[in-house]
Design a protein around this motif. Sequence first.
Motif, short mmCIF file in Angstrom:
data_model
loop_
_atom_site.label_atom_id
_atom_site.label_comp_id
_atom_site.label_asym_id
_atom_site.label_seq_id
_atom_site.Cartn_x
_atom_site.Cartn_y
_atom_site.Cartn_z
N CYS A 57 0.72 -1.29 -0.10
CA CYS A 57 0.00 0.15 0.06
C CYS A 57 0.89 1.44 -0.25
O CYS A 57 1.66 1.71 1.02
CB CYS A 57 -0.78 0.11 1.21
N ASP A 58 0.87 2.12 -1.05
CA ASP A 58 1.49 3.21 -1.12
C ASP A 58 0.91 4.60 -0.89
O ASP A 58 1.31 5.73 -1.35
CB ASP A 58 2.14 3.42 -2.57
N ASP A 59 -0.47 4.36 -0.27
CA ASP A 59 -1.10 5.60 -0.01
C ASP A 59 -0.77 6.07 1.31
O ASP A 59 -1.22 5.65 2.70
CB ASP A 59 -2.78 5.41 0.20
N VAL A 60 0.28 6.78 1.34
CA VAL A 60 0.80 7.53 2.62
C VAL A 60 -0.27 8.09 3.55
O VAL A 60 -0.09 7.79 4.63
CB VAL A 60 2.03 8.25 2.42
N ALA A 61 -1.02 9.10 3.09
CA ALA A 61 -1.93 9.51 3.90
C ALA A 61 -2.83 8.63 4.64
O ALA A 61 -3.33 8.88 5.85
CB ALA A 61 -2.84 10.57 3.16
N LEU A 62 -3.19 7.56 3.73
CA LEU A 62 -4.21 6.54 4.36
C LEU A 62 -3.49 5.87 5.68
O LEU A 62 -3.88 5.57 6.82
CB LEU A 62 -4.75 5.68 3.44
N VAL A 63 -2.31 5.35 5.43
CA VAL A 63 -1.39 4.77 6.29
C VAL A 63 -1.25 5.56 7.51
O VAL A 63 -1.10 5.08 8.49
CB VAL A 63 0.00 4.17 5.73
N ASP A 64 -0.93 6.76 7.30
CA ASP A 64 -0.62 7.63 8.32
C ASP A 64 -1.79 7.75 9.19
O ASP A 64 -1.97 7.62 10.38
CB ASP A 64 -0.33 9.02 7.91
N ALA A 65 -3.15 7.84 8.68
CA ALA A 65 -4.20 8.04 9.34
C ALA A 65 -4.69 6.70 10.11
O ALA A 65 -5.21 6.68 11.42
CB ALA A 65 -5.57 8.39 8.51
N LEU A 66 -4.37 5.46 9.45
CA LEU A 66 -4.69 4.24 10.12
C LEU A 66 -3.68 4.12 11.50
O LEU A 66 -4.18 3.62 12.51
CB LEU A 66 -4.43 3.37 9.29
N ALA A 67 -2.44 4.67 11.14
CA ALA A 67 -1.54 4.52 12.31
C ALA A 67 -1.90 5.11 13.58
O ALA A 67 -1.86 4.91 14.71
CB ALA A 67 -0.14 4.83 11.78
N ALA A 68 -2.49 6.61 13.21
CA ALA A 68 -2.96 7.48 14.25
C ALA A 68 -4.11 6.64 14.73
O ALA A 68 -4.36 6.80 16.25
CB ALA A 68 -3.28 8.93 13.69
#
Length: 280
Positions: free
Chosen positions: A67-78
Motif C-alpha cells: 500500500c503506497d497511500d501514505v496519507a491513508l497509512v498515516d491515518a490508520l496508524a494514528a
Amino acid sequence: MPARSIITARQDRLGAELRKLRERAGLSGREAARTLGIAESKLSATEMARVGVSAERVRHWASRYACDDVALVDALAAMATERGRGWWEEYRGRVPSGYLDVAELEHHAVELRTFQSVHIPALLQTEEQIRAIFTSTVPKLSPEEIEVRTRFRLRRQEVLDEIGYLAVVHEAALRIRAADAKVARDQLLHLLEQSERPQVTVRVVPFDVDGFAGIDTPLVYASGPVPQLDTVLADTPHGGALLDAEAQLNRYRAILGTIEEVALGVVESRDFILRLAQQM
C-alpha cells in the motif's frame, strides 16, 4: 494482548480497513499471515478488532501489502495509537451503545455535514427541544432516562467548538413542534444564533423548492482525515446505521451535493428562519 470485552465502532473500523488493505493486495488470510510471519488467528482477531494493533505494526502490514497511500497509512496508524477513553464512555450502560458510536464518530471527524427533514439537527437543539423529543419517545422513557439522554446530547454539542459543521434543514423540520409554540420559537432563535458562529453553517430547503423529490433520508456525513475514512450515519426504520463502503460514500456525497444545490443561501436561510420564528 488480551481480547477486548467491548469493541467500539472506531476500533471495528480500523480492523475493517486493515482487512481491506489485505484484500486489495489479493491475499487470503492464510497467505497474509504467512507473509507477515504471524498466526492466522492473530490476523483474524486483529481484523475483527478483538485485539488491538500498534501503529508500527499497521505500517509494517501496509508495507507488506504494497500500500503506497501514505496519507491513508498515516491515518490508520494514528487510529492505532488511540488509547484514551472518550468522555462518552462515562455513559456506557446508561444510554444505548449506538449513542456512544455517534459521539465517537463526531469527536474524530474533521468536518460534519448533515441533512435533516424531521428534526432540528441534534447538535443545534435547545435543552427544551431535546427533552421534548425524548419525552415523546415510544416506548416511554423514565424521567431518569430522559435526563441522562438530554445531558448526553448537550455534551455532544461541544464538538462544534472544534470542527466545521454544515446543517441543511428542511422546512418541515423547522415547523414541526416537539412541544409548544414557545419551545419551537426559542429553538428557531437558537438556530439563528448558532448559525452566526464562524464554524457553523445553516441552510434551509423550503417546501416550494424545485428538484427535491425523493430525497428524504436524514443523514450525517462525517469526513475523516482522508476520504477513505469518511463515514455516513443514516437513519433507518431500525435506528442509525454507520456506512463506509466506497459505493455508499459516493452515493451519499452525491445526495448531499444535490440537497445543497437546491437549498437557500446562508443569508436567505437566516431570513427564512427569522420569519418562521416571528410567526410562532
